[in-house]
Design a protein around this motif. Sequence first.
Motif, PDB file in Angstrom:
ATOM      1  N   THR A 205       9.385  -2.379  -7.483  1.00 29.95           N
ATOM      2  CA  THR A 205       9.950  -1.373  -6.573  1.00 29.95           C
ATOM      3  C   THR A 205       9.514  -1.666  -5.140  1.00 29.95           C
ATOM      4  N   PRO A 206      10.419  -1.592  -4.165  1.00 32.87           N
ATOM      5  CA  PRO A 206      10.023  -1.840  -2.770  1.00 32.87           C
ATOM      6  C   PRO A 206       9.074  -0.763  -2.251  1.00 32.87           C
ATOM      7  N   ILE A 207       8.259  -1.161  -1.297  1.00 40.96           N
ATOM      8  CA  ILE A 207       7.271  -0.274  -0.680  1.00 40.96           C
ATOM      9  C   ILE A 207       7.839   0.244   0.638  1.00 40.96           C
ATOM     10  N   LYS A 208       7.892   1.561   0.777  1.00 42.16           N
ATOM     11  CA  LYS A 208       8.445   2.186   1.973  1.00 42.16           C
ATOM     12  C   LYS A 208       7.343   2.916   2.742  1.00 42.16           C
ATOM     13  N   ASN A 251       3.433   3.848  -2.605  1.00 43.07           N
ATOM     14  CA  ASN A 251       4.446   4.661  -1.927  1.00 43.07           C
ATOM     15  C   ASN A 251       3.939   6.077  -1.686  1.00 43.07           C
ATOM     16  N   GLY A 252       3.141   6.594  -2.633  1.00 42.57           N
ATOM     17  CA  GLY A 252       2.553   7.921  -2.436  1.00 42.57           C
ATOM     18  C   GLY A 252       1.567   7.932  -1.284  1.00 42.57           C
ATOM     19  N   LEU A 253       0.754   6.877  -1.166  1.00 45.14           N
ATOM     20  CA  LEU A 253      -0.202   6.788  -0.053  1.00 45.14           C
ATOM     21  C   LEU A 253       0.507   6.673   1.287  1.00 45.14           C
ATOM     22  N   LEU A 254       1.698   6.065   1.275  1.00 44.61           N
ATOM     23  CA  LEU A 254       2.438   5.859   2.522  1.00 44.61           C
ATOM     24  C   LEU A 254       3.431   6.968   2.813  1.00 44.61           C
ATOM     25  N   ALA A 255       3.494   7.979   1.961  1.00 43.87           N
ATOM     26  CA  ALA A 255       4.465   9.060   2.146  1.00 43.87           C
ATOM     27  C   ALA A 255       4.242   9.768   3.475  1.00 43.87           C
ATOM     28  N   GLY A 256       5.264  10.492   3.920  1.00 43.95           N
ATOM     29  CA  GLY A 256       5.251  11.064   5.264  1.00 43.95           C
ATOM     30  C   GLY A 256       4.051  11.912   5.597  1.00 43.95           C
ATOM     31  N   LYS A 257       3.652  12.831   4.714  1.00 42.18           N
ATOM     32  CA  LYS A 257       2.578  13.760   5.015  1.00 42.18           C
ATOM     33  C   LYS A 257       1.247  13.344   4.389  1.00 42.18           C
ATOM     34  N   SER A 258       1.161  12.119   3.937  1.00 40.07           N
ATOM     35  CA  SER A 258      -0.075  11.643   3.312  1.00 40.07           C
ATOM     36  C   SER A 258      -1.222  11.646   4.325  1.00 40.07           C
ATOM     37  N   ARG A 259      -2.389  12.126   3.916  1.00 39.18           N
ATOM     38  CA  ARG A 259      -3.582  12.113   4.766  1.00 39.18           C
ATOM     39  C   ARG A 259      -4.431  10.885   4.486  1.00 39.18           C
ATOM     40  N   SER A 332     -21.934   6.980  -2.201  1.00 41.16           N
ATOM     41  CA  SER A 332     -21.914   5.758  -3.017  1.00 41.16           C
ATOM     42  C   SER A 332     -20.542   5.493  -3.630  1.00 41.16           C
ATOM     43  N   VAL A 333     -19.610   6.439  -3.509  1.00 43.06           N
ATOM     44  CA  VAL A 333     -18.295   6.258  -4.125  1.00 43.06           C
ATOM     45  C   VAL A 333     -17.587   5.068  -3.479  1.00 43.06           C
ATOM     46  N   GLN A 334     -16.910   4.283  -4.302  1.00 45.85           N
ATOM     47  CA  GLN A 334     -16.225   3.080  -3.828  1.00 45.85           C
ATOM     48  C   GLN A 334     -14.925   3.449  -3.123  1.00 45.85           C
ATOM     49  N   PHE A 335     -14.711   2.877  -1.942  1.00 46.45           N
ATOM     50  CA  PHE A 335     -13.486   3.120  -1.188  1.00 46.45           C
ATOM     51  C   PHE A 335     -12.736   1.810  -1.005  1.00 46.45           C
ATOM     52  N   TYR A 336     -11.410   1.920  -0.929  1.00 44.89           N
ATOM     53  CA  TYR A 336     -10.554   0.754  -0.718  1.00 44.89           C
ATOM     54  C   TYR A 336      -9.745   0.947   0.559  1.00 44.89           C
ATOM     55  N   LEU A 337      -9.641  -0.092   1.360  1.00 40.71           N
ATOM     56  CA  LEU A 337      -8.833  -0.079   2.587  1.00 40.71           C
ATOM     57  C   LEU A 337      -7.817  -1.203   2.502  1.00 40.71           C
ATOM     58  N   LEU A 338      -6.555  -0.873   2.734  1.00 35.07           N
ATOM     59  CA  LEU A 338      -5.484  -1.867   2.695  1.00 35.07           C
ATOM     60  C   LEU A 338      -4.667  -1.732   3.972  1.00 35.07           C
ATOM     61  N   ALA A 339      -4.605  -2.806   4.750  1.00 39.10           N
ATOM     62  CA  ALA A 339      -3.844  -2.805   6.004  1.00 39.10           C
ATOM     63  C   ALA A 339      -2.586  -3.628   5.811  1.00 39.10           C
ATOM     64  N   LEU A 340      -1.425  -3.010   6.067  1.00 37.93           N
ATOM     65  CA  LEU A 340      -0.128  -3.648   5.857  1.00 37.93           C
ATOM     66  C   LEU A 340       0.620  -3.779   7.179  1.00 37.93           C
ATOM     67  N   ALA A 341       1.431  -4.796   7.287  1.00 37.91           N
ATOM     68  CA  ALA A 341       2.269  -4.996   8.467  1.00 37.91           C
ATOM     69  C   ALA A 341       3.619  -5.511   7.999  1.00 37.91           C
ATOM     70  N   PRO A 342       4.696  -5.182   8.725  1.00 41.36           N
ATOM     71  CA  PRO A 342       6.036  -5.628   8.305  1.00 41.36           C
ATOM     72  C   PRO A 342       6.204  -7.130   8.491  1.00 41.36           C
ATOM     73  N   ASN A 343       6.982  -7.702   7.609  1.00 36.04           N
ATOM     74  CA  ASN A 343       7.286  -9.142   7.686  1.00 36.04           C
ATOM     75  C   ASN A 343       8.647  -9.363   7.043  1.00 36.04           C
ATOM     76  N   ALA A 344       9.715  -9.025   7.795  1.00 33.64           N
ATOM     77  CA  ALA A 344      11.089  -9.091   7.284  1.00 33.64           C
ATOM     78  C   ALA A 344      11.198  -8.244   6.026  1.00 33.64           C
ATOM     79  N   ALA A 345      11.678  -8.822   4.922  1.00 32.32           N
ATOM     80  CA  ALA A 345      11.847  -8.040   3.699  1.00 32.32           C
ATOM     81  C   ALA A 345      10.556  -7.924   2.913  1.00 32.32           C
ATOM     82  N   ARG A 346       9.492  -8.561   3.404  1.00 27.21           N
ATOM     83  CA  ARG A 346       8.210  -8.506   2.699  1.00 27.21           C
ATOM     84  C   ARG A 346       7.170  -7.810   3.572  1.00 27.21           C
ATOM     85  N   LEU A 347       5.991  -7.612   3.011  1.00 29.92           N
ATOM     86  CA  LEU A 347       4.908  -6.978   3.745  1.00 29.92           C
ATOM     87  C   LEU A 347       3.733  -7.942   3.819  1.00 29.92           C
ATOM     88  N   SER A 348       3.115  -7.996   4.981  1.00 31.04           N
ATOM     89  CA  SER A 348       1.934  -8.830   5.147  1.00 31.04           C
ATOM     90  C   SER A 348       0.685  -7.990   4.898  1.00 31.04           C
TER      91      SER A 348
END
Length: 583
Positions: A205-208, A251-259, A332-348
Amino acid sequence: MILQALNGYYERMAENPDSGMPPFGTSIESISFALVLDVNGVLQNVEDLREIENGKARARKLPVPAAVTRTSGVKSNFLWDKSSYVLGADAEGATEKNQERFAAFQDFLQHVGAEIDDPGFSAVVKFLRDWDRGRAEDVIGQFAPWEEVCNANLVFRLDGVPGFIHNRPPVQKAWARFNRDKESAALVQCLISGAKDAPLAPVHTPIKGVRGGQTSGGYIVSFNKPAFVSYAQDKASVSEDSAFAYTTALNGLLAGKSRRKVHIGDTTLVFWAQRASPAEEFLADLIEPSDAAVDTAGVEDDPHTAGKISSLLHAIRDGRRAADILPDLDESVQFYLLALAPNAARLSIRFWETNSLGSFLERIGRHFQQLDMVRQFDNEPEFPPLWRLLCQIAPLGKNENIPAVLAGAMAKAMLTGCRYPQNLLAAVLGRIRAEHVVTYFRAALLKAFLMRNHQMEVPVSLDIQKKDLPYLLGRLFAVLEKAQEEAVPGSNATIKDRYLASASATPGQVFHLLLKNAANHVSKLRKDPEKKGRAHHLEILTQDIMAEISAFPRTLPATEQGQFMIGYYHQRKDFFTKKNQEG
């Protein structure tokens, strides 16, 4: 690792029925209108489902049968879709292509719902059977503006019955049976879950929601050519369940009102915890603090209030633990950070970082500690967000002019603790030379860069004990400019406009001229009885600084030019502060 972490996040959220995470076989889509039918399939109304947000009508997010991936060709969704599929017409009218889409919508409906015995589903079948595509605009226009409906996603509702038809139990059972029984391309061992003989997901599924990305979405895992065959695997071996889980979670993390997301330049940053943590709700405010978050310092009523965010920012900048403010916070809880950038039809993937919450808070605190600088005006943010800092090095100060790579590198330096991008110093000095202005934000950026990348000691405000030559030269330039301002008030241009860049780069060629002119300015002040005291003060200040300078260097390297600008900013700010005290 990224897909596994996202899969874990989906499983954690799916256990909470209030999380809104859709189950397998469904997806959250933007739906604008519902076609209200009676039991005979006659259209009774077009219900507007949109919500008003900031004065604009926006489509509502609703769980619907999972969207198909349209890489090419005609593919229909089940019981919902765009008007070109549902009504066979769109803004271009009832074209042949829309006829093909309308037929595909009907065929898919019959294929999935062949055994459905439900009055709502039967109403939809009758509606489609009797629908006249050529009169779509006239019929729909009786209930809602056609220009708003023709490009929107539509669902069905039975008149007088709450809920949508795709949510009726017989329909959901048929949809679940279809997903379970449909043929898969192959059985593989899933690279995410490790499950063996799992159905292979042919297309993910594409990521929006990534800023600057295509509205139809992009992919972080994609494959459509034989060249991607590797080790006898002709596709990425990800099962349908895992592909659905990781794409739904992202997609849920990137949704409009996501904090759980932050936009920095063209970089979209999302974060989540391995297990439930209150930090997920406020970490975005620590990464990009708003002005309101620091204007209410001292208020400590609720963990989600601006006052609490302000207290947390002050605590981590001062090197204290966040647990001192929030005793229940588990660092001590483990956190994840993911940084995305557009790259035509794919994501960097700009960067991926995983660490404990305590480590991330320590890095954010260190970032703001190194940025700490006396403010030029009281309304400037004490904790400047990255986007405001980056606008200071962009032409015309516009967000769209921020260098994309620099924005991502700055976010990475802040959150991973690595060095700031090497071109940051040149970018800041370049904007100062172009605009002849050393602002609070630019001085803060220079200070942070010199401290982290060159391990220099840089004061927060004016330090008259600091004897570094570039710092003294900056202070001296500010004193000479002040003498000119007071001797020639209202001048259209000062020495700052003509010599700031050259004085910082080649002081040996400029300062002799500036000192000569300053002597004339001080002499003029001394002749005015009301300014005689100011002339004496500026003369003494000049002599004090000159006493520490043995010679003017011919050139200064970039790092020392940065010190020069900080010395200039500190001395100018000190002049402004003294003027207020005297007033």
